[in-house]
Each structure stands twice: as C-alpha cells, then as structure tokens.
Motif scaffolding. Structure first.
Motif, PDB file in Angstrom:
ATOM      1  N   ILE A   1       0.901  -1.041  -0.062  1.00  0.00           N
ATOM      2  CA  ILE A   1      -0.150   0.104   0.006  1.00  0.00           C
ATOM      3  C   ILE A   1       0.773   1.309   0.053  1.00  0.00           C
ATOM      4  N   ILE A   2       1.787   1.257   0.791  1.00  0.00           N
ATOM      5  CA  ILE A   2       2.871   2.343   0.900  1.00  0.00           C
ATOM      6  C   ILE A   2       3.590   2.884  -0.569  1.00  0.00           C
ATOM      7  N   SER A   3       3.837   1.584  -1.268  1.00  0.00           N
ATOM      8  CA  SER A   3       4.097   1.694  -2.629  1.00  0.00           C
ATOM      9  C   SER A   3       3.514   2.579  -3.510  1.00  0.00           C
ATOM     10  N   LEU A   4       2.190   2.314  -3.425  1.00  0.00           N
ATOM     11  CA  LEU A   4       1.056   3.048  -4.038  1.00  0.00           C
ATOM     12  C   LEU A   4       1.010   4.638  -3.746  1.00  0.00           C
ATOM     13  N   LEU A   5       1.155   4.646  -2.259  1.00  0.00           N
ATOM     14  CA  LEU A   5       1.031   5.950  -1.867  1.00  0.00           C
ATOM     15  C   LEU A   5       2.432   6.826  -2.357  1.00  0.00           C
ATOM     16  N   GLN A   6       3.413   6.089  -2.505  1.00  0.00           N
ATOM     17  CA  GLN A   6       4.684   6.720  -2.850  1.00  0.00           C
ATOM     18  C   GLN A   6       4.677   7.083  -4.314  1.00  0.00           C
ATOM     19  N   GLU A   7       3.854   6.446  -5.000  1.00  0.00           N
ATOM     20  CA  GLU A   7       3.788   6.785  -6.429  1.00  0.00           C
ATOM     21  C   GLU A   7       3.037   8.147  -6.864  1.00  0.00           C
ATOM     22  N   GLN A   8       2.072   8.269  -5.730  1.00  0.00           N
ATOM     23  CA  GLN A   8       1.447   9.508  -5.714  1.00  0.00           C
ATOM     24  C   GLN A   8       2.201  10.680  -5.157  1.00  0.00           C
ATOM     25  N   SER A   9       2.684  10.419  -4.030  1.00  0.00           N
ATOM     26  CA  SER A   9       3.802  11.586  -3.315  1.00  0.00           C
ATOM     27  C   SER A   9       4.776  10.939  -2.654  1.00  0.00           C
ATOM     28  N   PRO A  10       5.864  10.982  -3.467  1.00  0.00           N
ATOM     29  CA  PRO A  10       6.970  10.288  -2.823  1.00  0.00           C
ATOM     30  C   PRO A  10       7.566  10.924  -1.640  1.00  0.00           C
ATOM     31  N   GLU A  11       8.000  10.260  -0.585  1.00  0.00           N
ATOM     32  CA  GLU A  11       8.466  10.686   0.782  1.00  0.00           C
ATOM     33  C   GLU A  11       9.661  11.878   0.627  1.00  0.00           C
ATOM     34  N   GLU A  12      10.483  11.662  -0.352  1.00  0.00           N
ATOM     35  CA  GLU A  12      11.498  12.558  -0.579  1.00  0.00           C
ATOM     36  C   GLU A  12      11.081  13.827  -0.799  1.00  0.00           C
ATOM     37  N   PHE A  13       9.828  14.175  -1.260  1.00  0.00           N
ATOM     38  CA  PHE A  13       9.543  15.442  -1.677  1.00  0.00           C
ATOM     39  C   PHE A  13       8.833  16.258  -0.523  1.00  0.00           C
ATOM     40  N   ALA A  14       9.037  15.404   0.868  1.00  0.00           N
ATOM     41  CA  ALA A  14       8.678  16.321   1.982  1.00  0.00           C
ATOM     42  C   ALA A  14       9.575  17.208   2.426  1.00  0.00           C
TER      43      ALA A  14
ATOM     44  N   LYS B   1      -9.280   3.379  -4.041  1.00  0.00           N
ATOM     45  CA  LYS B   1     -10.136   2.708  -4.584  1.00  0.00           C
ATOM     46  C   LYS B   1      -9.679   2.156  -6.216  1.00  0.00           C
ATOM     47  N   ASP B   2      -8.968   3.204  -6.897  1.00  0.00           N
ATOM     48  CA  ASP B   2      -8.798   2.824  -8.131  1.00  0.00           C
ATOM     49  C   ASP B   2      -7.624   1.862  -8.427  1.00  0.00           C
ATOM     50  N   ARG B   3      -6.767   1.905  -7.361  1.00  0.00           N
ATOM     51  CA  ARG B   3      -5.624   0.836  -7.524  1.00  0.00           C
ATOM     52  C   ARG B   3      -5.328  -0.267  -6.508  1.00  0.00           C
ATOM     53  N   THR B   4      -6.475  -0.568  -5.930  1.00  0.00           N
ATOM     54  CA  THR B   4      -6.758  -1.886  -5.062  1.00  0.00           C
ATOM     55  C   THR B   4      -7.628  -2.685  -5.334  1.00  0.00           C
ATOM     56  N   GLN B   5      -7.864  -3.868  -5.069  1.00  0.00           N
ATOM     57  CA  GLN B   5      -8.670  -4.914  -5.021  1.00  0.00           C
ATOM     58  C   GLN B   5      -8.915  -5.373  -3.786  1.00  0.00           C
ATOM     59  N   LYS B   6     -10.402  -5.671  -3.271  1.00  0.00           N
ATOM     60  CA  LYS B   6     -10.936  -6.407  -2.297  1.00  0.00           C
ATOM     61  C   LYS B   6     -10.196  -5.630  -0.876  1.00  0.00           C
ATOM     62  N   ILE B   7      -9.895  -4.339  -0.939  1.00  0.00           N
ATOM     63  CA  ILE B   7      -9.586  -3.508   0.190  1.00  0.00           C
ATOM     64  C   ILE B   7     -10.709  -2.668   0.264  1.00  0.00           C
ATOM     65  N   GLN B   8     -11.362  -2.463   1.573  1.00  0.00           N
ATOM     66  CA  GLN B   8     -12.265  -1.411   1.852  1.00  0.00           C
ATOM     67  C   GLN B   8     -11.535  -0.285   2.128  1.00  0.00           C
ATOM     68  N   ILE B   9     -12.135   0.898   1.781  1.00  0.00           N
ATOM     69  CA  ILE B   9     -11.503   2.200   1.667  1.00  0.00           C
ATOM     70  C   ILE B   9     -12.660   3.161   2.298  1.00  0.00           C
ATOM     71  N   VAL B  10     -12.337   3.816   3.559  1.00  0.00           N
ATOM     72  CA  VAL B  10     -13.283   4.377   4.239  1.00  0.00           C
ATOM     73  C   VAL B  10     -12.720   5.938   4.548  1.00  0.00           C
ATOM     74  N   GLY B  11     -13.399   6.671   4.143  1.00  0.00           N
ATOM     75  CA  GLY B  11     -13.131   8.373   4.489  1.00  0.00           C
ATOM     76  C   GLY B  11     -13.934   8.892   5.583  1.00  0.00           C
ATOM     77  N   GLN B  12     -13.151   9.467   6.557  1.00  0.00           N
ATOM     78  CA  GLN B  12     -13.958  10.222   7.465  1.00  0.00           C
ATOM     79  C   GLN B  12     -14.651  11.222   6.983  1.00  0.00           C
ATOM     80  N   PRO B  13     -15.967  11.227   7.677  1.00  0.00           N
ATOM     81  CA  PRO B  13     -16.915  12.523   7.139  1.00  0.00           C
ATOM     82  C   PRO B  13     -16.250  13.812   7.510  1.00  0.00           C
TER      83      PRO B  13
END
Length: 260
Positions: free
Chosen positions: A6-19, A240-252
């Motif tokens: 999952i972290i690899s997917l997040l890194q594709e969007q926002s690599p940690e080195e850009f922090a 949601k677009d990049r995972t399967q069989k994982i539930q994604i819930v956003g806080q209201p």
C-alpha cells in the motif's frame, strides 16, 4: 496486500523525498508486512479519529497531518502522543502520514483545479523533480477578471466552506490567483512577487492579512482544514482505483472548531 505494498502505491502519488526537511512523513506506527484489508482516511489522527478507525476495524490509518512531529522520549498513557501510539498498537492499526510530500505532489494542484485556474506555476519552489520545479502552492489565472466578492463565492463553492475570512476590498478586480492549502503566512511574499492579486489559503493572522492587503494582495482565508479536507475524498478514490478487495473508508467532514 501488505502495508508495504500500500505504501508503494502512496509513494507513487507523493514520494516521501518530496517532503520538507522539518516534516515527519511515512509509516509512523506499524508493520510493513501487515496484511491490509481496510483503510481509514482522515486529515488528523485525533483521539476520535483513532477510535473511529478501531470501530471500523481498519488495519491502516492514513492521514495528511502527522501525529508525531517531535521526537518521542516516552510512550505511555500519560504522554499525549504516546497514548495515541498505544491506542493504535492495541488496535493493531498501522499508521501512515503523507503531509508536505502530498502538499508538493497533489494538494495544491487539486486545489488549483477546483478553482479552475489556468497556466499554473509553483508558488514556492521547495525541490526539483524530473518535470521541473516542485513545491508548495500554485499561482495561475481565473477564467475571467472578477470582483473579489465573486472570487469569494467561487472559493466557498470550490472547497465547500460556509464562511471565510477576507482581507481586501470586495470590489477589487482579481484574476491572477495564488492558492496554498494549509497555513499560508509563509507564502505571502511569494504571492506578491508572482503578481497574484488574491491568495487563497488558511491560518492568516491579523498583521499578515492587513499588510498583504495594503500591498495589493487580497487574502481569502478559507481555513486550514477548510481547504485541506480535500485530501480525504481524493485519497479514497486514488486507492479505490488501485486496489482490489480492500475497503477504503473516508472520515466524514468534521469541523475542528465552531463560530459561536
């Protein structure tokens, strides 16, 4: 999928080195090998957020703002942050934060798109990527020149906020606009240098606001959370677009304070 995958997917969007150097992003609590079946996404890792993630039986909590900024010297129930760490561990929830790396590689671009800005450039360069300058905020052009009052209406609609704090003349005509989600005091000079006529941001103090307006830069303070809450629905759809069989819930949406 594992937490590491999952972290690899997040890194594709926002690599940690850009922090930014002062920031603290990445897997702050947890196990890279943990199997993830449910992810809970929020802006802040508050006590309430952690309790909600546990009630949802989430395996991973993803937030924008890092819960841990300073070094921890103790982890116990009498330490404010340590208590939250313990709550996560007890609930077997791994915890990942993507803060200024998402600001650089997502937040400002999305905010500019919501305002329908064109010809956008980086407002404050913090690093350089393969495609050129990267950094905090964007500056571009509204579709047409409008009075500041009309720009305020556009901001309220774009970010779904009921109220904003404004410095400047409501009749002032604006078209070149800067947007910097979060706390924008540090980018006022960048906005002035860019020739922006209005800055949309949050956390503007009295002196910074009146001084900016005196120099011809109107400021629309839509709130730190008011703009950055866009992190939640964006990341829900991204995962949601990049995972399967994982539930994604956003806080209201949860307003962090009230006007009374």
């Amino acid at each position: 999928m594992t937490c590491g995958e999952i972290i690899s997917l997040l890194q594709e969007q926002s690599p940690e080195e850009f922090a930014c150097d002062w920031d603290n992003v990445g897997l702050l609590v947890g196990d890279f090998e943990q199997e993830i079946q449910k992810i809970y996404i929020a802006v802040d890792a508050t006590d309430e957020t952690i309790a909600e993630a546990a009630a949802e039986k989430a395996d991973l909590l993803l937030t924008h703002h890092p819960m841990i900024f300073k070094s921890l010297k103790k982890v116990n129930t009498r330490d404010f942050v340590g208590k939250r760490v313990m709550q996560l561990i007890r609930s077997n929830i791994s915890y990942y934060a993507m803060h200024t790396n998402f600001d650089v590689k997502g937040m400002a671009r999305i905010a500019a798109e919501k305002m329908n800005l064109s010809e956008c450039q980086v407002l404050e360069e913090t690093c350089r990527g393969e495609e050129g300058p990267e950094g905090i905020g964007r500056v571009g052009f509204l579709p047409e020149e409008v009075p500041l009052a009309a720009c305020i209406s556009r901001v309220k609609k774009a970010f779904a906020v009921e109220t904003v704090k404004v410095f400047g003349d409501l009749n002032q005509k604006v078209q070149k606009a800067a947007v910097s989600p979060g706390s924008g005091k540090s980018v006022i000079m960048n906005a002035l240098r860019s020739g922006a006529q209005v800055l949309v941001t949050g956390d503007i103090d009295h002196h910074e606001g009146i001084d900016a307006a005196a120099q011809g830069l109107a400021v629309i303070d839509a709130g730190h959370y008011g703009v950055e809450k866009l992190f939640v629905p964006y990341m829900v759809e991204y995962l949601k677009d990049r995972t399967q069989k994982i539930q994604i819930v956003g806080q209201p949406v949860k307003k962090p304070f009230l006007f009374v």
